[in-house]
Design a protein around this motif. Structure first.
Motif, short mmCIF file in Angstrom:
data_model
loop_
_atom_site.label_atom_id
_atom_site.label_comp_id
_atom_site.label_asym_id
_atom_site.label_seq_id
_atom_site.Cartn_x
_atom_site.Cartn_y
_atom_site.Cartn_z
N SER A 124 -5.75 15.49 6.94
CA SER A 124 -4.72 15.47 6.50
C SER A 124 -3.55 14.34 6.59
N GLU A 125 -2.12 14.54 6.36
CA GLU A 125 -1.00 13.18 6.97
C GLU A 125 -0.93 13.42 7.98
N GLY A 126 -1.13 14.46 8.81
CA GLY A 126 -0.74 14.90 10.43
C GLY A 126 -2.26 14.72 11.10
N ALA A 127 -3.25 13.71 10.29
CA ALA A 127 -4.35 13.56 11.86
C ALA A 127 -4.71 13.46 12.95
N ALA A 128 -3.47 12.32 12.95
CA ALA A 128 -3.24 11.79 14.72
C ALA A 128 -2.53 13.08 15.52
N ARG A 129 -1.90 13.44 15.11
CA ARG A 129 -1.41 15.04 15.61
C ARG A 129 -2.15 16.27 15.82
N GLY A 130 -3.08 15.56 14.49
CA GLY A 130 -3.82 17.30 14.55
C GLY A 130 -5.39 16.83 15.86
N VAL A 131 -5.48 15.88 15.59
CA VAL A 131 -6.69 15.14 17.58
C VAL A 131 -5.91 15.56 18.60
#
Length: 435
Positions: free
Chosen positions: A189-196
């Motif tokens: 997803s485009e928000g991968a960093a926030r997801g981690v």
């Protein structure tokens, strides 16, 4: 209700559309994965295959589960229609997934999922449902990242409880393949960093990639303004800002590129200077172990490990060095450059300056120019048999060494003809005696 709804798909006879596809239809989002509850899964699968031009096959013949793979990446999963549809929906994970749609557009919503869709709220159907399949804790983080919803308070507390109980061994850990698939959906997803970061907040990262957490609170200084963990997330964010289509292997490499720093941190007793010598080598080894544990294919594990191991390479100072850089790392390009740029852009500490950024940019430009000039390796000027004859040796490591040296000389433009290649091999043999 939530914007313009997508057209309903063609329904198999007597079918109920359930789960994510029903949710996405209500949101007006086109779906490619369809989950159907139907009276006759085998017959419905064959019918869908004929209509779509796809292929039908049983997933679990004993339980009557079927799948249709259709053109364009469309997939249909079909299961028997339950006697009590409402009870079946109420066994699902979140209210926004406990929805069903009939062919005439009527919606089944026993858990209040439509209200949660409107509020962009992720709410569990029940605490017991989350605990029945602990993978749903990871799915909660994934849905936050991919749907843009937010966990409501009681559901977040229940997810945290699942994480704690998994860590204590009170709940069974899901299969690594299933955890991997949730991670990949999140990383994609485009928000991968926030997801981690959200995985860390929910207590799930320690169960998934504990090695990454070792960077929490590890200060760096110099070019860096964030601790190792924060820098890793920022590098992933910077990567996706420039390459939103980055493959998963490159996303993994950005996330894990400094995973070896916590284990290599050293402080000079005189100057107090912090260093991380060899962190790229340690990181490459740790990355391979992490992704092997998560059951990624071997070629993907090797690529991520190679990218992590190469991310500290110095950029070339001139055109000749740029050609050598491209020749030696061609298989990793252009992904390696994307990783190195993301790493650099995520570091804005006191040592970072406009001059250093310009120097770095010039190095990138040299590599890109060399790659454009020679997008693929030149064909071999000599075959293995001829090299063996010139060296007077049988097949073995020495032949490979000579072939590699010749290939690099050709890539650098130092040798361009077979005669020149023969002379090169003879000179190479004189300068590299066997004793």
């Amino acid at each position: 209700m939530f914007g313009r709804r997508a057209p309903l798909p063609v329904f198999p006879p007597g079918a109920l559309l359930v789960g994510g596809a029903a949710r996405d239809w209500l949101r007006g989002v086109p779906a490619k994965d369809f989950d159907w509850a139907v009276p006759d899964p085998a017959g419905a699968a064959q019918g869908l295959a004929r209509v779509s031009g796809g292929a039908a096959f049983p997933l679990d013949a004993e339980r009557g589960y079927w799948r249709v793979s259709a053109p364009g990446g469309v997939q249909h999963d079909l299961v028997p229609l339950p006697v009590d549809v409402t009870a079946d929906l109420l066994r699902r994970d979140f209210t926004v997934n406990a929805l069903g749609v009939w062919a005439d557009g009527r919606v089944l919503d026993p858990a209040g999922g439509r209200a949660d869709l409107r509020s962009r709220r992720l709410r569990m159907v029940s605490r017991e449902n989350l605990r029945a399949d602990p993978l749903r804790a990871w799915r909660a983080a994934r849905f936050e990242g991919t749907l843009g919803f937010r966990l409501e308070v009681e559901t977040e507390a229940a997810v945290r409880e699942v994480a704690v109980d998994l860590g204590a061994g009170l709940l069974p850990m899901p299969a690594w393949e299933r955890v991997r698939d949730e991670l990949h959906a999140l990383l994609g997803s485009e928000g991968a960093a926030r997801g981690v970061a959200r995985l860390e907040e929910l207590g799930l990262l320690v169960l998934t990639v504990p090695e990454l957490r070792e960077g929490l609170g590890v200060a760096q200084g110099g070019f860096h303004h964030l601790d190792v963990f924060g820098h890793s997330l920022e590098a992933l964010h910077q990567l996706l800002a420039r390459r939103p289509d980055a493959p998963l292997t490159l996303r993994w490499a950005a996330l894990l590129h400094d995973v070896g720093k916590a284990r290599t941190r050293a402080v000079d007793p005189v100057t107090g200077r912090v260093s991380f010598h060899g962190h790229e080598r340690v990181g490459a080894e740790l990355s391979a172990g992490i992704l092997t544990r998560l059951k990624l294919p071997g070629d993907e594990v090797r690529r991520v490990s190679a990218l992590v191991g190469a991310h500290m390479l110095p950029l070339p100072a001139n055109e000749r060095e740029a050609r050598r850089f491209v020749h030696r790392r061609r298989e990793l390009l252009p992904d390696l450059l994307s990783l190195m740029l993301a790493d650099r852009e995520a570091a804005r500490g006191p040592a970072s300056s406009e001059a250093s950024r310009r120097t770095y940019a010039r190095g990138f430009e040299r590599v890109l120019a060399a790659l454009e000039e020679q997008p693929s390796a030149p064909p071999p000027l000599l075959g293995g048999q001829e090299i063996m004859a010139l060296l007077g040796v049988p097949p073995g490591p020495r032949v490979g060494m000579a072939a590699r040296a010749l290939a690099e000389a050709a890539a650098l433009g130092e040798v361009t003809t077979p005669d020149g290649a023969r002379a090169f091999v003879r000179d190479w043999a004189d300068g590299n005696p066997t004793t």
